[in-house]
Write a protein that holds these residues in place. Structure first.
Motif, PDB file in Angstrom:
ATOM      1  N   LEU A  31      -2.766   4.267  -6.934  1.00  0.00           N
ATOM      2  CA  LEU A  31      -2.988   4.723  -5.559  1.00  0.00           C
ATOM      3  C   LEU A  31      -2.024   5.846  -5.193  1.00  0.00           C
ATOM      4  O   LEU A  31      -2.410   6.820  -4.549  1.00  0.00           O
ATOM      5  N   TYR A  32      -0.772   5.697  -5.608  1.00  0.00           N
ATOM      6  CA  TYR A  32       0.237   6.715  -5.348  1.00  0.00           C
ATOM      7  C   TYR A  32      -0.203   8.050  -5.949  1.00  0.00           C
ATOM      8  O   TYR A  32      -0.152   9.089  -5.292  1.00  0.00           O
ATOM      9  N   GLY A  33      -0.642   8.019  -7.196  1.00  0.00           N
ATOM     10  CA  GLY A  33      -1.103   9.231  -7.867  1.00  0.00           C
ATOM     11  C   GLY A  33      -2.291   9.867  -7.167  1.00  0.00           C
ATOM     12  O   GLY A  33      -2.356  11.094  -7.008  1.00  0.00           O
ATOM     13  N   LEU A  86       6.056  10.596   0.283  1.00  0.00           N
ATOM     14  CA  LEU A  86       5.027   9.607  -0.047  1.00  0.00           C
ATOM     15  C   LEU A  86       5.669   8.405  -0.728  1.00  0.00           C
ATOM     16  O   LEU A  86       6.533   8.564  -1.593  1.00  0.00           O
ATOM     17  N   GLU A  87       5.213   7.207  -0.355  1.00  0.00           N
ATOM     18  CA  GLU A  87       5.802   5.995  -0.915  1.00  0.00           C
ATOM     19  C   GLU A  87       4.728   4.928  -1.147  1.00  0.00           C
ATOM     20  O   GLU A  87       3.859   4.724  -0.313  1.00  0.00           O
ATOM     21  N   ALA A  88       4.829   4.247  -2.293  1.00  0.00           N
ATOM     22  CA  ALA A  88       3.979   3.094  -2.608  1.00  0.00           C
ATOM     23  C   ALA A  88       4.870   1.863  -2.629  1.00  0.00           C
ATOM     24  O   ALA A  88       5.982   1.910  -3.159  1.00  0.00           O
ATOM     25  N   THR A  89       4.387   0.757  -2.069  1.00  0.00           N
ATOM     26  CA  THR A  89       5.227  -0.434  -2.001  1.00  0.00           C
ATOM     27  C   THR A  89       4.387  -1.706  -1.918  1.00  0.00           C
ATOM     28  O   THR A  89       3.266  -1.687  -1.418  1.00  0.00           O
ATOM     29  N   GLY A 143       0.800  -1.207   0.000  1.00  0.00           N
ATOM     30  CA  GLY A 143       0.000   0.000   0.000  1.00  0.00           C
ATOM     31  C   GLY A 143       0.837   1.262   0.000  1.00  0.00           C
ATOM     32  O   GLY A 143       1.937   1.301  -0.538  1.00  0.00           O
ATOM     33  N   ILE A 144       0.285   2.292   0.643  1.00  0.00           N
ATOM     34  CA  ILE A 144       0.855   3.633   0.642  1.00  0.00           C
ATOM     35  C   ILE A 144       1.180   4.056   2.073  1.00  0.00           C
ATOM     36  O   ILE A 144       0.353   3.886   2.967  1.00  0.00           O
ATOM     37  N   PHE A 145       2.374   4.621   2.260  1.00  0.00           N
ATOM     38  CA  PHE A 145       2.717   5.188   3.559  1.00  0.00           C
ATOM     39  C   PHE A 145       3.482   6.485   3.346  1.00  0.00           C
ATOM     40  O   PHE A 145       3.928   6.787   2.238  1.00  0.00           O
ATOM     41  N   ASP A 205       0.665  -1.665 -11.159  1.00  0.00           N
ATOM     42  CA  ASP A 205      -0.233  -0.650 -11.724  1.00  0.00           C
ATOM     43  C   ASP A 205      -1.190  -0.091 -10.671  1.00  0.00           C
ATOM     44  O   ASP A 205      -1.432   1.110 -10.616  1.00  0.00           O
ATOM     45  N   GLU A 206      -1.732  -0.986  -9.835  1.00  0.00           N
ATOM     46  CA  GLU A 206      -2.651  -0.549  -8.784  1.00  0.00           C
ATOM     47  C   GLU A 206      -1.942   0.349  -7.775  1.00  0.00           C
ATOM     48  O   GLU A 206      -2.481   1.369  -7.345  1.00  0.00           O
TER      49      GLU A 206
END
Length: 118
Positions: A102-104, A35-38, A21-23, A97-98
């Protein structure tokens, strides 16, 4: 260790799915945010904090400098959203891609709220 236990552990390892997810890493006082997506939240947080503590966080030099100057206690790590696995996923699906989408979305949301991003 008996064979049943080994079999159980092997099966648990095969079925392990890290939270994705995003943290954010946020400066508490100013609200400035990285911001980070992982696809592995816990692992990525541990890696980022380790690199920041070692002053080797090269993905964002401004954050690295602030962390060094202000110390880790001036920051907080917050999980914003977790991405759920598809029910029928057998462990081979790529969620890149998901996560990017979410990051965007979070980037737009934070900016619209006036949050300064690293």
């Amino acid at each position: 260790m008996n064979m049943d236990r080994k079999k159980e552990l092997k099966e648990a390892y095969k079925n392990y799915r890290p939270e994705m997810g995003i943290f954010v890493i946020r400066h508490i006082e100013t609200g400035k945010t990285f911001l980070e997506a992982t696809n592995n939240i816990k692992g990525k947080i541990n890696s980022d904090v380790f690199q920041l503590n070692m002053e080797t966080f090269m993905r964002n030099r401004d954050l690295n400098k602030d962390w060094k100057r202000l110390g880790k206690d001036a920051f907080e790590v917050v999980i914003l959203e977790k991405l759920e696995y598809d029910e029928d996923d057998q462990g081979s699906k790529d969620y890149g891609d998901e996560l990017e989408m979410l990051y965007g979305e979070w980037q737009r949301k934070l900016r619209s709220e006036g949050t300064e991003l690293y």
